[in-house]
Design an enzyme around this catalytic site. Structure first.
Site, PDB file in Angstrom:
ATOM      1  N   CYS A 182       0.878  -1.297   0.019  1.00  0.00           N
ATOM      2  CA  CYS A 182       0.034  -0.097  -0.115  1.00  0.00           C
ATOM      3  C   CYS A 182       0.865   1.202   0.007  1.00  0.00           C
ATOM      4  O   CYS A 182       2.150   1.115   0.432  1.00  0.00           O
ATOM      5  CB  CYS A 182      -0.726  -0.058   1.091  1.00  0.00           C
ATOM      6  N   CYS A 189      66.180  28.931  43.525  1.00  0.00           N
ATOM      7  CA  CYS A 189      67.498  27.997  43.734  1.00  0.00           C
ATOM      8  C   CYS A 189      67.249  26.702  43.540  1.00  0.00           C
ATOM      9  O   CYS A 189      66.123  26.307  42.772  1.00  0.00           O
ATOM     10  CB  CYS A 189      67.593  28.369  45.387  1.00  0.00           C
ATOM     11  N   CYS A 214      58.133  19.319  45.675  1.00  0.00           N
ATOM     12  CA  CYS A 214      56.822  18.965  44.850  1.00  0.00           C
ATOM     13  C   CYS A 214      55.358  19.297  45.553  1.00  0.00           C
ATOM     14  O   CYS A 214      55.284  19.809  46.616  1.00  0.00           O
ATOM     15  CB  CYS A 214      57.086  17.196  44.834  1.00  0.00           C
ATOM     16  N   CYS A 230      75.560  22.435  43.689  1.00  0.00           N
ATOM     17  CA  CYS A 230      75.567  21.063  44.227  1.00  0.00           C
ATOM     18  C   CYS A 230      76.965  20.288  43.901  1.00  0.00           C
ATOM     19  O   CYS A 230      77.028  19.909  42.547  1.00  0.00           O
ATOM     20  CB  CYS A 230      74.380  20.326  43.729  1.00  0.00           C
TER      21      CYS A 230
END
Length: 571
Positions: free
Chosen positions: A167, A316, A321, A350
């Site tokens: 259809c 320095c 951290c 150092c």
């Protein structure tokens, strides 16, 4: 100090002996279609303007000489209709069936003909072109839909070539869903799962809505470009033009009507004289994380406890951290800071690090950090210049647009000169825009030029430097010296001198960039040729100069002199 006019004369005279009087390696055969990017017959550094259709048609008529044609939507539709007509006429089938065939074989007429005449029945079966219905529809007043199973009047039932009844409502839902799913609707088949019959544009026109018909037509039009190996859409945002490229023409740089220039091969922006592989590597490098890692390696050190990278840009050697780690350590030796003090050198040195370094404990780490730093510096050098020329090109495009839309008309009125006689200004700006593009990509070329090839690098840098100097003079003249005539109160006696100067700089800059492009596309082969020639001459001199050990010694000296001459030429 030389005046600008004297400098132009000197530059023009240099064109005759730019490569020791021999241009044979750089000026290609005019009949060779592979090297017509900078031919005098074309607007070498030309951006296409969308002024009117007549101008565009004139440009299209010249495109075959360049190896490509820019196609508008009307051109694409016309070509598509012509191909459908050819197939329909030769195979004696309907235009709908011809369209289905061409879509199936990627719009290749030759392939359609080959397959059809080799095995027509096999082609019909694979494509879904049925010669007769597989289902006989009865003459009953009502028919049952094969999807919803409702019995409906005959005029509410439609079928494809196979004859399966459905259809109109089910057909419309099926077609709508398929079209909205994308270009796959071009290979639409009968809704019956066991049927392979093709559904053509006639059914779409009969059952689809106007919006769906428009989508289907758009998919069909785009398939003509996207399925064809010789055509591509312009990649500029919003552009609906396509490019038909003559495969094998060598140069892949094309310019669309929208003023966007791109490489037909990789669809990135136009990048001659650099090849597509180099461009892909360069773009990937600009966006990849590798450079971030190089920067981190060159400019930071990992926290000895949590291993997070830390950058030290001042202060320095006492580092702390970030939380939650809060580990305190020495920046140089990465040792615990509690063990440091006046004995180890204080806050700014150092002793432990210096002693360990002398023993070779930090050699590998420092070597890796130094390599990363050198690599980063090299990349930064070339990237900054690449990006700078990109920005200069964008500014030049903006200035060109301003010149064409505003300043030319004003300058024409001020200098009492027709706009047609001010074309040299537009040509200068077009030259600047194109030269900035070429110069930008030479920095990508230089980045990937192998370090051991010192003679080639010197030759490349010499050519690049000459071209860049010429471009800067041209850009300054067009940008600054032109401004006094645009902002003046009336005609200037100096305008004719300015015209000659700007035209001369445009010509000279063009020649410099022609030489640069040819050299890079030839892989800087002239350096190899000169080196080979020098070795050959040295060998001859060695054979005829002396005998025994003393003769070889002179020969070696002569060879060294030849190498020096090559380097001097490169400089």
């Amino acid at each position: 100090m030389e005046s600008d006019d004297d400098m132009i004369d000197d530059l023009v005279s240099m064109e005759d002996d730019f490569y020791s009087g021999d241009f044979s390696d750089y000026y290609d055969d005019p009949n060779d279609n592979d090297n017509n990017y900078y031919s005098d017959d074309d607007d070498d550094y030309c951006l296409l303007e969308d002024d009117n259709d007549d101008d565009q048609d004139a440009v299209v008529s010249r495109r075959p000489q360049l190896g490509y044609t820019v196609l508008k939507e009307a051109d694409i539709k016309q070509r598509q209709e012509d191909d459908v007509s050819k197939v329909s006429t030769v195979l004696s089938i309907s235009r709908v069936d011809a369209t289905i065939l061409l879509c199936h074989y990627n719009w290749s007429i030759s392939k359609v003909h080959d397959e059809w005449f080799a095995d027509e029945e096999g082609v019909r079966q694979s494509v879904g072109l049925l010669e007769r219905p597989v289902v006989r529809v009865s003459n009953a007043r009502e028919l049952t839909c094969g999807i919803c199973f409702e019995s409906l009047p005959h005029n509410n039932i439609s079928s494809a070539a196979c004859g399966h009844p459905f259809c109109r409502a089910c057909w419309q839902g099926y077609i709508c869903t398929t079209i909205n799913d994308g270009p796959g609707c071009l290979s639409l088949r009968c809704p019956d799962p066991s049927c392979n019959a093709a559904v053509g544009q006639d059914m779409i026109d009969k059952l689809a809505t106007c919006e769906e018909k428009e989508k289907y037509s758009r998919y069909l039009l785009r398939s003509y470009i996207e399925y064809n190996r010789k055509t591509k859409w312009c990649p500029a945002p919003g552009c609906e033009y396509a490019v038909d490229f003559a495969v094998g023409s060598g140069n892949f740089d094309v310019s669309c009507f929208c003023s966007h220039s791109f490489c037909w091969n990789c669809t990135e922006e136009a990048h001659r004289p650099v090849n597509c592989n180099t461009v892909a590597k360069w773009i990937l490098k600009n966006s990849a994380e590798s450079e971030n890692m190089n920067w981190i390696l060159a400019n930071s050190k990992p926290c000895p406890k949590c291993k997070r990278p830390i950058e030290k840009n001042q202060g320095c050697m006492h580092m702390t951290c970030t939380p939650p780690c809060k580990f305190e350590f020495c920046w140089l030796c990465l040792g615990v800071w509690a063990e440091h003090g006046e004995v180890t050198g204080g806050f700014y040195a150092c002793n432990r690090f210096e002693a360990a370094k002398q023993e070779g404990e930090f050699d590998e780490t420092e070597r890796r950090r130094e390599m990363a730093k050198n690599s980063l510096e090299k990349y930064t050098h070339y990237y900054e210049r690449w990006a700078s020329n990109q920005l200069s090109r964008q500014k030049a495009l903006s200035d060109l647009n301003q010149m064409q839309t505003v300043h030319l008309e004003k300058l024409s009125d001020l200098q009492c000169t027709p706009e047609s006689q001010l074309k040299f200004i537009t040509e200068a700006w077009l030259q600047i825009v194109e030269c900035r593009r070429v110069l930008k990509w030479t920095y990508a070329y230089g980045y990937y030029l192998p370090e051991p090839e010192h003679a080639k690098r010197q030759f490349f840098e010499y050519l690049q430097g000459e071209a860049e100097s010429g471009l800067e003079r041209l850009h300054q003249c067009a940008e600054k010296e032109l401004n006094k005539f645009v902002t003046g109160d009336g005609p200037s006696k100096e305008f004719d001198d300015f015209r000659a100067k700007l035209a001369g700089l445009t010509s000279v800059t063009k020649n410099y960039f022609e030489n640069l492009v040819r050299a890079l596309e030839n892989g800087l082969a002239d350096v190899d040729c000169q080196a080979t020639g020098s070795k050959t001459r040295s060998s001859k001199n060695t054979g005829g100069t002396g005998k025994g050990r003393g003769g070889r010694g002179k020969g070696s000296s002569k060879t060294g002199g030849s190498s020096k001459n090559v380097d001097d030429t490169s400089n």
